[in-house]
Write a protein that holds these residues in place. Structure first.
Motif, PDB file in Angstrom:
ATOM      1  N   VAL A  13       0.785  -1.414   0.218  1.00  0.00           N
ATOM      2  CA  VAL A  13      -0.054  -0.004  -0.026  1.00  0.00           C
ATOM      3  C   VAL A  13       0.867   1.333   0.051  1.00  0.00           C
ATOM      4  CG1 VAL A  13      -1.733   1.353   1.248  1.00  0.00           C
ATOM      5  CG2 VAL A  13      -1.950  -1.379   1.024  1.00  0.00           C
ATOM      6  N   GLU A  14       2.109   1.215   0.508  1.00  0.00           N
ATOM      7  CA  GLU A  14       2.834   2.347   0.963  1.00  0.00           C
ATOM      8  C   GLU A  14       3.533   2.678  -0.596  1.00  0.00           C
ATOM      9  OE1 GLU A  14       7.141   0.545   1.996  1.00  0.00           O
ATOM     10  OE2 GLU A  14       5.865   0.923   3.641  1.00  0.00           O
ATOM     11  N   ASP A  15       3.668   1.765  -1.462  1.00  0.00           N
ATOM     12  CA  ASP A  15       4.130   2.179  -2.956  1.00  0.00           C
ATOM     13  C   ASP A  15       3.102   2.818  -3.586  1.00  0.00           C
ATOM     14  OD1 ASP A  15       6.483   0.478  -2.253  1.00  0.00           O
ATOM     15  OD2 ASP A  15       5.897  -0.937  -3.267  1.00  0.00           O
ATOM     16  N   VAL A  16       1.546   2.570  -3.533  1.00  0.00           N
ATOM     17  CA  VAL A  16       0.613   3.392  -4.054  1.00  0.00           C
ATOM     18  C   VAL A  16       0.619   4.622  -3.619  1.00  0.00           C
ATOM     19  CG1 VAL A  16      -1.965   3.567  -4.279  1.00  0.00           C
ATOM     20  CG2 VAL A  16      -0.887   1.293  -4.710  1.00  0.00           C
ATOM     21  N   ILE A  17       0.565   4.841  -2.071  1.00  0.00           N
ATOM     22  CA  ILE A  17       0.379   6.076  -1.523  1.00  0.00           C
ATOM     23  C   ILE A  17       1.889   6.972  -1.892  1.00  0.00           C
ATOM     24  CG2 ILE A  17       1.004   7.545   0.531  1.00  0.00           C
ATOM     25  CD1 ILE A  17      -0.504   5.076   1.947  1.00  0.00           C
ATOM     26  N   ALA A  18       2.973   6.542  -2.180  1.00  0.00           N
ATOM     27  CA  ALA A  18       4.328   7.221  -2.714  1.00  0.00           C
ATOM     28  C   ALA A  18       3.951   7.491  -4.039  1.00  0.00           C
ATOM     29  CB  ALA A  18       5.384   6.270  -2.457  1.00  0.00           C
ATOM     30  N   ILE A  20       1.066   8.428  -5.434  1.00  0.00           N
ATOM     31  CA  ILE A  20      -0.064   9.173  -5.535  1.00  0.00           C
ATOM     32  C   ILE A  20       0.777  10.687  -4.964  1.00  0.00           C
ATOM     33  CG2 ILE A  20      -1.966  10.244  -4.432  1.00  0.00           C
ATOM     34  CD1 ILE A  20      -2.992   7.349  -4.197  1.00  0.00           C
ATOM     35  N   THR A  21       1.375  10.558  -3.919  1.00  0.00           N
ATOM     36  CA  THR A  21       2.157  11.604  -3.240  1.00  0.00           C
ATOM     37  C   THR A  21       3.158  12.218  -4.333  1.00  0.00           C
ATOM     38  OG1 THR A  21       2.104  10.601  -1.060  1.00  0.00           O
ATOM     39  CG2 THR A  21       3.786  12.472  -1.455  1.00  0.00           C
ATOM     40  N   ASP A  42     -10.693   5.991  -4.277  1.00  0.00           N
ATOM     41  CA  ASP A  42      -9.247   6.333  -4.257  1.00  0.00           C
ATOM     42  C   ASP A  42      -8.536   6.048  -2.890  1.00  0.00           C
ATOM     43  OD1 ASP A  42      -8.996   7.293  -6.665  1.00  0.00           O
ATOM     44  OD2 ASP A  42      -9.360   9.349  -6.264  1.00  0.00           O
ATOM     45  N   ASP A  43      -9.149   4.901  -2.360  1.00  0.00           N
ATOM     46  CA  ASP A  43      -8.536   4.416  -0.973  1.00  0.00           C
ATOM     47  C   ASP A  43      -7.339   3.645  -1.496  1.00  0.00           C
ATOM     48  OD1 ASP A  43      -8.102   3.383   1.619  1.00  0.00           O
ATOM     49  OD2 ASP A  43      -9.153   1.771   1.017  1.00  0.00           O
ATOM     50  N   PRO A  44      -6.066   4.126  -0.911  1.00  0.00           N
ATOM     51  CA  PRO A  44      -4.815   3.575  -1.364  1.00  0.00           C
ATOM     52  C   PRO A  44      -4.820   2.085  -1.169  1.00  0.00           C
ATOM     53  CG  PRO A  44      -4.527   5.415  -0.010  1.00  0.00           C
ATOM     54  CD  PRO A  44      -5.962   5.298  -0.021  1.00  0.00           C
ATOM     55  N   GLU A  45      -5.519   1.381   0.115  1.00  0.00           N
ATOM     56  CA  GLU A  45      -5.388  -0.123   0.048  1.00  0.00           C
ATOM     57  C   GLU A  45      -6.232  -0.687  -0.939  1.00  0.00           C
ATOM     58  OE1 GLU A  45      -7.062  -0.789   4.189  1.00  0.00           O
ATOM     59  OE2 GLU A  45      -5.037  -1.059   5.007  1.00  0.00           O
TER      60      GLU A  45
END
Length: 125
Positions: A13-18, A20-21, A42-45
């Motif tokens: 999930v942190e890769d998707v958040i990264a 997006i960020t 658009d929920d990262p999980e």
């Protein structure tokens, strides 16, 4: 003779958040279809689970290394009862047709920062 094709993928999930960020809408539009984004809110999980689903489907289709398949050619969307289903377009649909896959089943799960997906299909070739 029909053969079974499978693909599995694990996504953080942190890769998707990264993604997006760092890249915002550009990342989201390059990786996810509008329907996937709407289904996931658009929920990262949930987006990570769909990303894993896309990768699992691509592993099942086994494109050549030189064969560029846009991630948006594989969509993991929800059906009328909320179950994930695979929709293929473009190059992904061509690959599925070439190997005789008319339907691909996918299962998604996410927990504790990880998302996993498995895709299964029968191939007539």
């Amino acid at each position: 003779m029909a053969t079974i094709r499978t693909g599995t993928d694990l996504a953080a999930v942190e890769d998707v958040i990264a993604g997006i960020t760092a890249h915002g809408e550009r990342y989201l539009a390059r990786v996810f279809t509008p329907q996937e984004r709407a289904d996931a809110g658009d929920d990262p999980e949930r987006l990570a689970a769909r990303f894993a689903g896309k990768e699992a489907v691509l592993k099942l289709l086994r494109p050549e290394r030189s064969d560029a398949v846009p991630l948006t050619d594989v969509a993991v969307v929800l059906d009328a009862v909320g179950a994930p289903v695979v929709e293929l377009t473009g190059r992904a649909a061509e690959l599925a047709e070439a190997v005789g896959c008319t339907s691909i089943a996918v299962s998604l799960s996410h927990e504790r920062g990880l998302a996993i997906a498995t895709a299964v299909a029968l191939s007539e070739r």
